[in-house]
Scaffold this motif. Structure first.
Motif, short mmCIF file in Angstrom:
data_model
loop_
_atom_site.label_atom_id
_atom_site.label_comp_id
_atom_site.label_asym_id
_atom_site.label_seq_id
_atom_site.Cartn_x
_atom_site.Cartn_y
_atom_site.Cartn_z
N LEU A 48 0.86 -1.19 0.00
CA LEU A 48 0.00 0.00 0.00
C LEU A 48 0.89 1.23 0.00
O LEU A 48 1.72 1.40 0.89
CB LEU A 48 -0.91 0.02 1.22
CG LEU A 48 -1.75 1.29 1.39
CD1 LEU A 48 -2.74 1.44 0.24
CD2 LEU A 48 -2.48 1.28 2.72
N ARG A 50 0.83 5.23 0.15
CA ARG A 50 0.02 6.42 0.44
C ARG A 50 0.62 7.60 -0.31
O ARG A 50 1.76 7.98 -0.06
CB ARG A 50 -0.02 6.67 1.94
CG ARG A 50 -0.71 5.53 2.69
CD ARG A 50 -0.75 5.77 4.17
NE ARG A 50 -1.61 6.92 4.48
CZ ARG A 50 -1.74 7.42 5.71
NH1 ARG A 50 -1.08 6.89 6.74
NH2 ARG A 50 -2.53 8.45 5.93
N PHE A 52 0.31 11.57 -1.64
CA PHE A 52 -0.26 12.89 -1.35
C PHE A 52 0.10 13.81 -2.51
O PHE A 52 1.27 13.93 -2.86
CB PHE A 52 0.29 13.43 -0.03
CG PHE A 52 -0.05 12.56 1.15
CD1 PHE A 52 -1.22 12.77 1.86
CD2 PHE A 52 0.78 11.51 1.51
CE1 PHE A 52 -1.55 11.95 2.93
CE2 PHE A 52 0.45 10.69 2.58
CZ PHE A 52 -0.71 10.91 3.29
N ARG A 67 0.71 12.13 13.37
CA ARG A 67 0.10 10.93 12.78
C ARG A 67 -1.42 11.03 12.85
O ARG A 67 -1.98 11.41 13.85
CB ARG A 67 0.58 9.70 13.53
CG ARG A 67 0.30 8.43 12.81
CD ARG A 67 1.29 7.36 13.28
NE ARG A 67 1.23 6.20 12.44
CZ ARG A 67 1.97 6.01 11.36
NH1 ARG A 67 2.80 6.95 10.98
NH2 ARG A 67 1.87 4.92 10.65
N GLU A 70 -2.34 13.81 8.54
CA GLU A 70 -1.62 14.02 7.29
C GLU A 70 -2.49 14.87 6.36
O GLU A 70 -3.68 15.02 6.59
CB GLU A 70 -1.30 12.68 6.62
CG GLU A 70 -0.29 11.82 7.37
CD GLU A 70 -0.94 10.91 8.42
OE1 GLU A 70 -2.18 10.93 8.55
OE2 GLU A 70 -0.21 10.21 9.12
N GLU A 74 -5.08 12.70 -0.13
CA GLU A 74 -4.40 11.40 -0.19
C GLU A 74 -5.09 10.46 -1.17
O GLU A 74 -6.30 10.42 -1.27
CB GLU A 74 -4.40 10.75 1.20
CG GLU A 74 -3.76 9.39 1.22
CD GLU A 74 -3.74 8.75 2.60
OE1 GLU A 74 -3.25 7.63 2.71
OE2 GLU A 74 -4.25 9.37 3.55
N GLN A 76 -4.65 6.29 -2.16
CA GLN A 76 -3.98 5.05 -1.79
C GLN A 76 -3.87 4.16 -3.02
O GLN A 76 -4.86 3.93 -3.72
CB GLN A 76 -4.74 4.35 -0.67
CG GLN A 76 -4.74 5.17 0.60
CD GLN A 76 -5.40 4.46 1.77
OE1 GLN A 76 -6.05 3.44 1.62
NE2 GLN A 76 -5.24 5.03 2.96
N TYR A 78 -2.17 0.51 -4.59
CA TYR A 78 -1.50 -0.77 -4.37
C TYR A 78 -0.54 -0.99 -5.53
O TYR A 78 -0.93 -0.93 -6.69
CB TYR A 78 -2.51 -1.92 -4.28
CG TYR A 78 -3.26 -1.90 -2.97
CD1 TYR A 78 -2.70 -2.47 -1.83
CD2 TYR A 78 -4.50 -1.28 -2.87
CE1 TYR A 78 -3.37 -2.43 -0.62
CE2 TYR A 78 -5.17 -1.24 -1.66
CZ TYR A 78 -4.60 -1.82 -0.55
OH TYR A 78 -5.25 -1.77 0.66
N TYR A 152 5.81 7.54 2.70
CA TYR A 152 4.76 8.17 1.92
C TYR A 152 5.39 8.68 0.62
O TYR A 152 6.60 8.90 0.54
CB TYR A 152 4.18 9.40 2.64
CG TYR A 152 3.57 9.14 3.99
CD1 TYR A 152 2.88 7.96 4.29
CD2 TYR A 152 3.66 10.10 5.00
CE1 TYR A 152 2.30 7.74 5.54
CE2 TYR A 152 3.10 9.90 6.24
CZ TYR A 152 2.42 8.72 6.50
OH TYR A 152 1.86 8.51 7.73
N ASP A 154 5.02 11.92 -1.88
CA ASP A 154 4.45 13.25 -2.07
C ASP A 154 4.69 13.66 -3.51
O ASP A 154 5.83 13.57 -4.01
CB ASP A 154 5.11 14.25 -1.11
CG ASP A 154 4.38 15.57 -1.10
OD1 ASP A 154 3.20 15.59 -0.72
OD2 ASP A 154 4.99 16.59 -1.49
#
Length: 158
Positions: A48, A50, A52, A67, A70, A74, A76, A78, A152, A154
């Motif tokens: 996964l 994530r 942004f 936490r 965020e 976003e 998500q 896979y 993450y 970005d």
């Protein structure tokens, strides 16, 4: 790997020392670029990621400091560690109208905590929304860029 911070390097990381004069051959030179085997996507569970996105620039590291708080933009995804920046560009274009503009440039950065627990935003590559022969970092994979599961991604859309 010179542009990868020491705390993010994989592998030996130790210092190569030369043998004393007259004592054996010199160590082999380091490989010019680490090669990663492609993932068997049919047999390997995806991770996964994530992601942004932000128009105009990257999010600041402070926006990731708490936490659960965020940035809200976003997505998500896979994917696998052998996914390259061109694949990720195409996925971002599916969810972001700004990224579909013909003149759009995408800048990718990993966001992760450093040794002290403070987040770092480290740019790792750039792509154009539409290649048109201008390939920058399209072929770079997450693995080659030292992505670690839990980081993450970005994406600045310019």
């Amino acid at each position: 790997m010179a542009d990868v911070p020491p705390e993010r390097r994989h592998g030996g990381g130790g210092r190569t020392t030369l043998p004393p004069p007259g004592r054996g051959p010199l160590p082999p030179p380091p490989p010019s670029r680490m090669r990663f085997e492609p993932v068997e996507r049919e047999k390997t569970c995806p991770l996964l990621l994530r992601v942004f996105t932000k128009v105009g620039g990257h999010h600041s590291k402070e926006e990731f400091a708490i936490r659960g708080k965020e940035p809200k933009d976003e997505v998500q995804i896979y994917t696998w560690k052998d996914a390259n920046l061109r694949e990720l560009t195409d996925l971002v274009k599916e969810v972001s109208p700004e990224a579909r503009r013909r003149d759009a440039k995408l800048s990718f950065a990993f966001v992760y905590p450093d040794k002290t627990g403070r987040f770092v935003v480290r740019e790792v590559g750039r792509t154009f929304s539409y290649g048109n022969g201008r390939r920058l970092d399209d072929a770079k994979t997450l693995a080659e860029l030292s992505f670690q599961i839990g980081d993450y991604l970005d994406v600045a859309i310019q």
